[in-house]
Design a protein around this motif. Structure first.
Motif, mmCIF file in Angstrom:
data_model
loop_
_atom_site.group_PDB
_atom_site.id
_atom_site.type_symbol
_atom_site.label_atom_id
_atom_site.label_comp_id
_atom_site.label_asym_id
_atom_site.label_seq_id
_atom_site.Cartn_x
_atom_site.Cartn_y
_atom_site.Cartn_z
ATOM 1 N N ARG A 1 -1.778 5.286 7.920
ATOM 2 C CA ARG A 1 -3.116 4.848 8.307
ATOM 3 C C ARG A 1 -3.755 4.029 7.189
ATOM 4 N NH1 ARG A 1 -5.704 6.060 12.666
ATOM 5 N NH2 ARG A 1 -5.146 7.785 14.036
ATOM 6 N N GLY A 2 -4.705 3.190 7.589
ATOM 7 C CA GLY A 2 -5.485 2.440 6.622
ATOM 8 C C GLY A 2 -6.957 2.551 6.964
ATOM 9 N N GLY A 3 -7.788 1.928 6.165
ATOM 10 C CA GLY A 3 -9.212 1.916 6.438
ATOM 11 C C GLY A 3 -9.847 3.291 6.323
ATOM 12 N N MET A 4 -10.922 3.493 7.069
ATOM 13 C CA MET A 4 -11.676 4.743 6.992
ATOM 14 C C MET A 4 -10.871 5.941 7.480
ATOM 15 S SD MET A 4 -14.624 4.290 5.642
ATOM 16 C CE MET A 4 -15.432 5.801 6.180
ATOM 17 N N MET A 5 -10.004 5.722 8.490
ATOM 18 C CA MET A 5 -9.243 6.832 9.057
ATOM 19 C C MET A 5 -8.287 7.448 8.051
ATOM 20 S SD MET A 5 -10.379 7.470 11.978
ATOM 21 C CE MET A 5 -9.104 8.664 12.415
ATOM 22 N N GLU A 6 -7.912 6.681 7.035
ATOM 23 C CA GLU A 6 -7.007 7.205 6.013
ATOM 24 C C GLU A 6 -7.617 8.393 5.277
ATOM 25 O OE1 GLU A 6 -4.426 5.446 2.216
ATOM 26 O OE2 GLU A 6 -6.126 4.326 3.028
ATOM 27 N N LYS A 7 -8.951 8.449 5.221
ATOM 28 C CA LYS A 7 -9.625 9.550 4.537
ATOM 29 C C LYS A 7 -9.458 10.862 5.289
ATOM 30 C CE LYS A 7 -13.168 6.397 2.727
ATOM 31 N NZ LYS A 7 -12.631 6.382 1.358
ATOM 32 N N PHE A 8 -9.213 10.775 6.604
ATOM 33 C CA PHE A 8 -9.079 11.977 7.419
ATOM 34 C C PHE A 8 -7.615 12.371 7.628
ATOM 35 C CE2 PHE A 8 -12.980 9.777 8.614
ATOM 36 C CZ PHE A 8 -13.921 10.782 8.421
ATOM 37 N N SER A 9 -6.735 11.371 7.724
ATOM 38 C CA SER A 9 -5.314 11.647 7.908
ATOM 39 C C SER A 9 -4.510 10.455 7.426
ATOM 40 C CB SER A 9 -4.991 11.917 9.379
ATOM 41 O OG SER A 9 -3.590 12.019 9.563
ATOM 42 N N ARG A 10 -3.512 10.704 6.614
ATOM 43 C CA ARG A 10 -2.726 9.608 6.061
ATOM 44 C C ARG A 10 -1.773 9.008 7.084
ATOM 45 N NH1 ARG A 10 0.601 11.124 1.239
ATOM 46 N NH2 ARG A 10 0.658 8.872 0.914
ATOM 47 N N ASP A 11 -1.256 9.833 8.017
ATOM 48 C CA ASP A 11 -0.224 9.303 8.909
ATOM 49 C C ASP A 11 -0.187 9.936 10.290
ATOM 50 O OD1 ASP A 11 0.730 11.803 8.218
ATOM 51 O OD2 ASP A 11 2.740 11.123 7.669
ATOM 52 N N ARG B 1 0.842 -1.200 0.000
ATOM 53 C CA ARG B 1 0.000 0.000 0.000
ATOM 54 C C ARG B 1 0.874 1.245 0.000
ATOM 55 N NH1 ARG B 1 -3.028 2.156 4.117
ATOM 56 N NH2 ARG B 1 -2.123 0.633 5.545
ATOM 57 N N TYR B 2 2.034 1.152 0.683
ATOM 58 C CA TYR B 2 3.028 2.214 0.683
ATOM 59 C C TYR B 2 4.398 1.574 0.511
ATOM 60 C CZ TYR B 2 -0.787 5.054 2.496
ATOM 61 O OH TYR B 2 -1.988 5.703 2.649
ATOM 62 N N THR B 3 5.431 2.407 0.344
ATOM 63 C CA THR B 3 6.764 1.892 0.065
ATOM 64 C C THR B 3 7.590 1.763 1.333
ATOM 65 O OG1 THR B 3 6.738 2.900 -2.131
ATOM 66 C CG2 THR B 3 8.876 2.270 -1.258
ATOM 67 N N THR B 4 8.262 0.634 1.478
ATOM 68 C CA THR B 4 9.249 0.409 2.523
ATOM 69 C C THR B 4 10.617 0.409 1.858
ATOM 70 O OG1 THR B 4 7.710 -0.934 3.829
ATOM 71 C CG2 THR B 4 10.058 -1.209 4.278
ATOM 72 N N TRP B 5 11.593 1.060 2.489
ATOM 73 C CA TRP B 5 12.899 1.262 1.868
ATOM 74 C C TRP B 5 13.966 0.404 2.534
ATOM 75 C CZ3 TRP B 5 12.666 4.021 -2.492
ATOM 76 C CH2 TRP B 5 11.586 4.895 -2.643
ATOM 77 N N PHE B 6 14.908 -0.085 1.718
ATOM 78 C CA PHE B 6 16.058 -0.831 2.197
ATOM 79 C C PHE B 6 17.302 0.027 1.967
ATOM 80 C CE2 PHE B 6 12.814 -3.762 0.854
ATOM 81 C CZ PHE B 6 12.757 -4.686 1.882
#
Length: 242
Positions: free
Chosen positions: A68-78, A44-49
């Motif tokens: 964030r995931g689910g419904m809360m992602e609509k209000f704040s990504r992180d 869903r997002y990038t993890t870096w090595f």
């Protein structure tokens, strides 16, 4: 675990970490400037090595930001509501990893966590050590079968975590790594150390089975069948009958 204050918030790091950790170490841009980004994992997002520049013992680290995931992602990504440093997603996950790593469980070595506060909210990141030569089970089973003894060993591995009281909030095929014949569990976000009980242990197993079935539905060549699951359960029951 040790914690230091920074201008932006807090950095927690583990006793096993030799390198000095700075706030900029949690951002991929600084690693790019040093040409130290050696890979990435996209979900869903990038993890870096990234590769450390310790000439005596260079390491590959995994940088992960909490999204964030689910419904809360609509209000704040992180952004997460701050209720205390030890309750933040990053510090809590680092603490579980440190306990398990010190006790010899097959988990990545924890390095550090970063928590940046702003008002009532915070953002967070975590750094762990990359498990060399590892593939998650979806990637591995897409091209290779596992033997009956490997499925049995996987069941035993999960049972030992459960006996210790390790609740994994998202036990799925992508959060299990296979490296050099050993199985590792990763991503302990929202995980807990709790009293062992059949109810949550069975729920963990049910979640894992749904994950295997879901991945097999998406990729019919995935080397997974009901017989494989029964072999896993046999290994699990040999350690932790529920």
């Amino acid at each position: 675990m040790q914690i230091k204050n920074t201008q932006l918030g807090h950095i927690a790091w583990c006793e096993t970490t030799a390198q000095h950790i700075a706030p900029q170490d949690f951002a991929v841009d600084g690693w790019r400037e040093k040409n130290a980004v050696v890979g990435q994992s996209k979900g869903r997002y990038t993890t870096w090595f990234v590769k450390t520049d310790n000439s005596d013992s260079p390491q590959t680290w995994v940088l992960r930001h909490y999204w964030r995931g689910g419904m809360m992602e609509k209000f704040s990504r992180d952004a997460y509501f701050y209720t205390g440093l030890q309750r933040t997603r990053a510090v809590a996950e680092l603490a579980i990893l440190e306990v398990l790593y010190q006790e010899g469980f097959a988990v990545p070595r924890p390095i550090a966590a970063n928590v940046e506060r702003f008002g009532l909210w915070y953002r967070a990141d975590i750094i762990i050590e990359h498990v060399a030569g590892a593939n998650d089970l979806v990637a591995y089973l897409s091209h290779n079968p596992m033997t009956e003894s490997q499925w049995y060993l996987l069941g035993e591995t999960i049972a030992k975590f459960h006996q210790r009281g390790v609740y994994h909030a998202d036990l799925n095929a992508k959060n299990i790594l296979l490296a050099h014949g050993e199985f590792y569990l990763i991503d302990f976000d929202r995980g807990e150390l709790r009293t062992p009980q059949p109810t949550w242990q069975q729920a963990n197993l049910d979640r894992l089975l749904r994950s295997f079935n879901k991945e097999h539905a998406k990729l019919t060549t995935l080397q997974f069948s009901q017989q494989h699951w029964l072999q896993l359960l046999a290994g699990y029951q040999s350690i932790n009958p529920i």
